[in-house]
Design a protein around this motif. Structure first.
Motif, PDB file in Angstrom:
ATOM      1  N   LEU A   1      65.608 -33.620  26.200  1.00 40.34           N
ATOM      2  CA  LEU A   1      64.164 -33.734  26.392  1.00 40.34           C
ATOM      3  C   LEU A   1      63.397 -34.151  25.134  1.00 40.34           C
ATOM      4  O   LEU A   1      62.181 -33.960  25.043  1.00 40.34           O
ATOM      5  CB  LEU A   1      63.607 -32.394  26.924  1.00 40.34           C
ATOM      6  N   HIS A   2      64.084 -34.711  24.169  1.00 38.40           N
ATOM      7  CA  HIS A   2      63.393 -35.173  22.950  1.00 38.40           C
ATOM      8  C   HIS A   2      64.163 -36.390  22.423  1.00 38.40           C
ATOM      9  O   HIS A   2      65.176 -36.260  21.762  1.00 38.40           O
ATOM     10  CB  HIS A   2      63.370 -34.018  21.941  1.00 38.40           C
ATOM     11  N   ILE A   3      63.644 -37.568  22.771  1.00 38.88           N
ATOM     12  CA  ILE A   3      64.365 -38.822  22.536  1.00 38.88           C
ATOM     13  C   ILE A   3      63.399 -39.882  22.000  1.00 38.88           C
ATOM     14  O   ILE A   3      62.320 -40.066  22.549  1.00 38.88           O
ATOM     15  CB  ILE A   3      64.918 -39.377  23.880  1.00 38.88           C
ATOM     16  N   HIS A   4      63.812 -40.557  20.944  1.00 36.89           N
ATOM     17  CA  HIS A   4      63.006 -41.666  20.418  1.00 36.89           C
ATOM     18  C   HIS A   4      63.621 -43.010  20.786  1.00 36.89           C
ATOM     19  O   HIS A   4      64.821 -43.112  20.985  1.00 36.89           O
ATOM     20  CB  HIS A   4      62.892 -41.545  18.894  1.00 36.89           C
ATOM     21  N   THR A   5      62.763 -44.009  20.834  1.00 32.48           N
ATOM     22  CA  THR A   5      63.211 -45.369  21.147  1.00 32.48           C
ATOM     23  C   THR A   5      62.535 -46.326  20.161  1.00 32.48           C
ATOM     24  O   THR A   5      61.788 -45.882  19.286  1.00 32.48           O
ATOM     25  CB  THR A   5      62.787 -45.783  22.574  1.00 32.48           C
TER      26      THR A   5
ATOM     27  N   ASP B   1      58.460 -40.559  22.249  1.00 34.15           N
ATOM     28  CA  ASP B   1      58.210 -41.223  20.967  1.00 34.15           C
ATOM     29  C   ASP B   1      57.016 -40.576  20.268  1.00 34.15           C
ATOM     30  O   ASP B   1      56.283 -39.794  20.860  1.00 34.15           O
ATOM     31  CB  ASP B   1      58.011 -42.723  21.188  1.00 34.15           C
ATOM     32  N   HIS B   2      56.862 -40.948  18.990  1.00 33.42           N
ATOM     33  CA  HIS B   2      55.818 -40.318  18.179  1.00 33.42           C
ATOM     34  C   HIS B   2      54.416 -40.727  18.616  1.00 33.42           C
ATOM     35  O   HIS B   2      54.202 -41.833  19.098  1.00 33.42           O
ATOM     36  CB  HIS B   2      56.001 -40.700  16.708  1.00 33.42           C
ATOM     37  N   SER B   3      53.472 -39.832  18.381  1.00 33.92           N
ATOM     38  CA  SER B   3      52.078 -40.089  18.736  1.00 33.92           C
ATOM     39  C   SER B   3      51.373 -40.862  17.627  1.00 33.92           C
ATOM     40  O   SER B   3      51.935 -41.108  16.560  1.00 33.92           O
ATOM     41  CB  SER B   3      51.371 -38.761  19.012  1.00 33.92           C
TER      42      SER B   3
ATOM     43  N   ALA C   1      56.033 -37.477  25.224  1.00 35.87           N
ATOM     44  CA  ALA C   1      55.695 -37.906  23.869  1.00 35.87           C
ATOM     45  C   ALA C   1      55.940 -36.738  22.928  1.00 35.87           C
ATOM     46  O   ALA C   1      55.842 -35.581  23.341  1.00 35.87           O
ATOM     47  CB  ALA C   1      54.237 -38.346  23.783  1.00 35.87           C
ATOM     48  N   GLU C   2      56.306 -37.077  21.700  1.00 38.26           N
ATOM     49  CA  GLU C   2      56.325 -36.055  20.657  1.00 38.26           C
ATOM     50  C   GLU C   2      54.978 -36.162  19.964  1.00 38.26           C
ATOM     51  O   GLU C   2      54.733 -37.073  19.176  1.00 38.26           O
ATOM     52  CB  GLU C   2      57.466 -36.272  19.660  1.00 38.26           C
ATOM     53  N   VAL C   3      54.116 -35.244  20.307  1.00 36.13           N
ATOM     54  CA  VAL C   3      52.722 -35.338  19.889  1.00 36.13           C
ATOM     55  C   VAL C   3      52.501 -34.479  18.650  1.00 36.13           C
ATOM     56  O   VAL C   3      52.882 -33.309  18.626  1.00 36.13           O
ATOM     57  CB  VAL C   3      51.803 -34.873  21.037  1.00 36.13           C
TER      58      VAL C   3
ATOM     59  N   THR D   1      68.224 -33.273  21.179  1.00 38.64           N
ATOM     60  CA  THR D   1      68.855 -33.934  20.035  1.00 38.64           C
ATOM     61  C   THR D   1      67.864 -34.622  19.101  1.00 38.64           C
ATOM     62  O   THR D   1      68.223 -34.936  17.982  1.00 38.64           O
ATOM     63  CB  THR D   1      69.858 -35.001  20.499  1.00 38.64           C
ATOM     64  N   ASP D   2      66.623 -34.912  19.581  1.00 32.80           N
ATOM     65  CA  ASP D   2      65.716 -35.668  18.720  1.00 32.80           C
ATOM     66  C   ASP D   2      66.392 -36.989  18.334  1.00 32.80           C
ATOM     67  O   ASP D   2      66.276 -37.450  17.195  1.00 32.80           O
ATOM     68  CB  ASP D   2      65.402 -34.831  17.462  1.00 32.80           C
ATOM     69  N   SER D   3      67.101 -37.575  19.275  1.00 33.00           N
ATOM     70  CA  SER D   3      67.893 -38.784  18.993  1.00 33.00           C
ATOM     71  C   SER D   3      67.028 -39.948  18.528  1.00 33.00           C
ATOM     72  O   SER D   3      65.965 -40.209  19.091  1.00 33.00           O
ATOM     73  CB  SER D   3      68.639 -39.232  20.250  1.00 33.00           C
ATOM     74  N   HIS D   4      67.530 -40.635  17.513  1.00 29.87           N
ATOM     75  CA  HIS D   4      66.898 -41.861  17.062  1.00 29.87           C
ATOM     76  C   HIS D   4      67.791 -43.070  17.344  1.00 29.87           C
ATOM     77  O   HIS D   4      67.494 -44.182  16.956  1.00 29.87           O
ATOM     78  CB  HIS D   4      66.573 -41.782  15.567  1.00 29.87           C
ATOM     79  N   SER D   5      68.936 -42.824  17.997  1.00 28.85           N
ATOM     80  CA  SER D   5      69.829 -43.911  18.397  1.00 28.85           C
ATOM     81  C   SER D   5      70.756 -43.357  19.470  1.00 28.85           C
ATOM     82  O   SER D   5      70.845 -42.138  19.645  1.00 28.85           O
ATOM     83  CB  SER D   5      70.651 -44.404  17.203  1.00 28.85           C
TER      84      SER D   5
HETATM   85 ZN    ZN Z   1      61.366 -36.321  17.124  1.00 25.68          ZN
END
Ligand code: ZN
Ligand code: DGT
Ligand code: CA
Ligand code: CA
Length: 577
Positions: A343-347, A375-377, A413-415, A529-533
């Motif tokens: 539930l915490h994924i970046h693209t 993604d980041h706010s 979103a990760e706000v 995971t706060d995945s960035h890839s």
């Molecule tokens: Zn994050």
């Protein structure tokens, strides 16, 4: 492993260039290093298959860096970097890793006090020489000392994520290249501690000589510290020690028990054995009177012979697990296989390196039922946070991708939790999101009360669902911020909010102790995971490891919920206000 090595030399070159005052190149090198470390494929294979072109397809790698990589793959060194190192004053690479010491300050330390290493620096701090320098002062000196302590901590112990990767490489190599029946890692790694001092391995083999020979000749071994018939130690590049022991099959379970530790758990186990008329050692469980061995080959049987439930390695810290196991009261711990989504994924919409569709596809391939894109706010300038119009574009993209895959995608979103505790998007936008992870990304040094109020305000916000990386630490680099966690946990429970266990190996917060404490308040958790890839998605196991160390069960973690149950929970959170 070669990926990590190349990332390391690029980072090192970046340090030196930065020291020399070079402007953009260090950033480019660091970016390339990060992308290379995130690759799931061995860079050697990429080069073999697709040549220089293949390397240039890696984000952040242009022709220049590709040439350096090729040179390193072919010769084991990069001439230009070697020269850089020679020309720069000794040890500065190490000094620029000290937080709060920019290149200018380092230059001054080298020139005025002849400081070249971190230990020189420590001495100068202790002698209060630093505060006398122009532009430094007492406060800086104190901050430097704090940074030195963090530096030293992170350099004597290795992050779990890094150690696990190395250990798996060694396991694979040993299985491929030597005659052995069984090999496992034990120690703090098996207990999933957040940092690892050394890697302990156990082997059963009818040909120990061959096993040891294979082990000490491993390509990744930098040095052989000791070599024997039953035990050898090598030091891998990067400094981590690997201890390997060959153990007779009839003692393997006892050895696994002993070398898994922790030491405190072992001491308590040994005392329990004595009280029941046995003697427990790494060779087996023996009857005290006759000296007869009653258990040894199988670890589980040692626990059951002593009247205990099997104690999973993550619990073996002497925090009451032996008493609980004796009363059949151990919790049924959450398992990696229970996890149904991340539930915490970046693209690439913010600072991720893979596209939204690539992340979704990778999550589906892992067998997940759902994924939240977060993604980041907009305030996150450095991490290219999304303006509202970008967020809307992302929703369109999610709707498009959702049609192509079975996995359910939550719009999230990760706000940022701003200084006053408000959230970084207006309510009408937040209301349109399926899920909101709120995180503190600034003002880490705020006084405890201020930080607590800020987080409490966010937890009371109708549209915040999950508090992301709740203590804000970067292991070995940045301490947790100060906050009154009792108040935080209480507020979370009172508002039905979820606390994240961040599975990223550099973060792993909440840590095991805070998890234990939060659980007492009845907090619900979400491991992410706060995945960035795409390759970061595999970090989930480290988060699950910390959750298990915190005695959590399946029901404590919302990522084990079905999609419908999760949606219901999120709806309920919003209905509360
Ligand atoms: Zn994050
Ligand atoms: P680390 O390497 O610092 O991350 O932590 P561990 O737990 O892997 O510790 P290590 O490598 O020193 O030793 C591996 C295990 O061996 C340890 O967890 C328990 C056992 N052990 C080591 N020293 C002692 C000892 O003095 N007494 C007892 N009972 N067990 C010990
Ligand atoms: Ca160890
Ligand atoms: Ca050890």
């Amino acid at each position: 492993m070669i990926n990590r090595e190349i990332a390391d030399i690029l980072n090192e070159a970046a340090d030196i260039l930065e020291f020399n005052g070079v402007e953009w190149k260090p950033r480019a090198y660091r970016r390339a290093a990060r992308k290379i470390e995130d690759l799931s494929e061995d860079i050697r294979n990429i080069y073999r298959k697709s040549g220089k072109k293949g390397l240039e397809d890696i984000p952040g790698v242009g022709s220049g860096i590709a040439n350096h990589i090729i040179e390193y793959l072919e010769t084991g060194r990069v001439e230009k970097f070697e020269r850089l190192k020679e020309e720069s004053p000794g040890g500065t690479g190490e000094l620029v890793e000290i937080r709060g010491l920019g290149p200018k300050k380092v230059k001054k330390l080298v020139e005025e006090l002849n400081i070249k290493t971190v230990s020189d620096l420590r001495e100068a701090v202790e002698e209060h020489e630093i505060r006398e320098l122009e532009g430094f002062g007492e406060k800086t000196e104190e901050n430097i000392l704090k940074s030195i302590i963090l530096f030293e901590k992170s350099h004597e112990r290795m992050l779990l994520g890094k150690a696990m990767g190395l250990a798996e490489d060694v396991l694979f190599y040993m299985q491929e290249n030597s005659e052995l029946e069984k090999i496992d890692y034990a120690g703090s790694l098996r207990r999933m501690k957040e940092t690892i001092g050394d890697i302990d391995m156990l082997v059963i083999s009818s040909d120990p000589e061959n096993v040891m020979k294979t082990f000490v000749n491993m390509e990744d071994a930098d040095r052989v510290e000791s070599r024997g018939l039953t035990r050898s130690t090598v030091i891998l590049r990067g400094g981590i020690h690997v201890d390997l022991r060959v153990v007779p099959a009839e003692s393997y379970g006892a050895a696994m028990q002993y070398f898994t530790g922790s030491k405190d758990h072992n001491i308590a186990m040994r005392d329990l054995a004595i009280s029941k008329g046995y003697k427990l050692s790494e060779y087996g469980l023996f009857r005290k009177d006759s000296g007869k061995m009653v258990e040894g080959a199988d670890e589980k049987s040692i626990y059951s012979r002593l009247g205990l439930q099997y104690i999973p390695p993550e619990l073996r810290e002497n925090r009451g697990e032996i008493a609980a196991a004796g009363k059949n009261e151990l919790p049924e711990l959450l398992e990696l296989g229970d996890i149904r989504g991340d539930l915490h994924i970046h693209t690439t919409f913010s600072e991720g390196s893979d596209s939204l569709e690539e992340m979704v596809k990778a999550a589906e391939n892992m067998g997940y039922e759902y994924i939240a894109i977060t993604d980041h706010s907009r305030s996150q300038r450095i991490a290219s946070g999304m303006q509202i119009d970008e967020l809307r574009q992302q929703w369109e993209e999610i709707d498009r991708v959702a049609g192509e895959y079975d996995i359910r995608i939550l719009k999230g979103a990760e706000v940022d939790i701003l200084k006053d505790g408000s959230l970084d998007y207006p309510d009408d936008i937040l209301a349109e999101l399926d899920i909101v992870v709120g995180s503190v990304h600034s003002g880490f040094k705020s006084p405890k009360e201020e930080m607590t109020e800020r987080i409490v305000a966010a937890l009371e916000h109708r549209y915040m669902d999950i508090l992301g990386h709740p203590s804000g630490r970067l292991i070995g680099k940045r301490e947790s911020y100060e906050a009154d966690f009792d108040t935080v946990f209480e507020t979370a429970v009172n508002n039905g909010k979820i606390l994240e266990i961040n599975a990223h190996p550099e973060r792993l917060d909440l840590n095991d102790r805070l998890i234990l404490k939060a659980k007492e308040y009845g907090v619900k958790f979400s491991i992410n995971t706060d995945s960035h890839s795409t390759s970061n998605l595999s970090f989930m196991k480290f988060g699950v490891g910390q959750a298990r160390r915190g005695w959590l069960t399946k029901d404590d973690d919302i990522n084990t919920y079905s999609y419908d149950r999760l949606r219901q929970l999120l709806e309920d959170i919003r209905k509360r206000k």
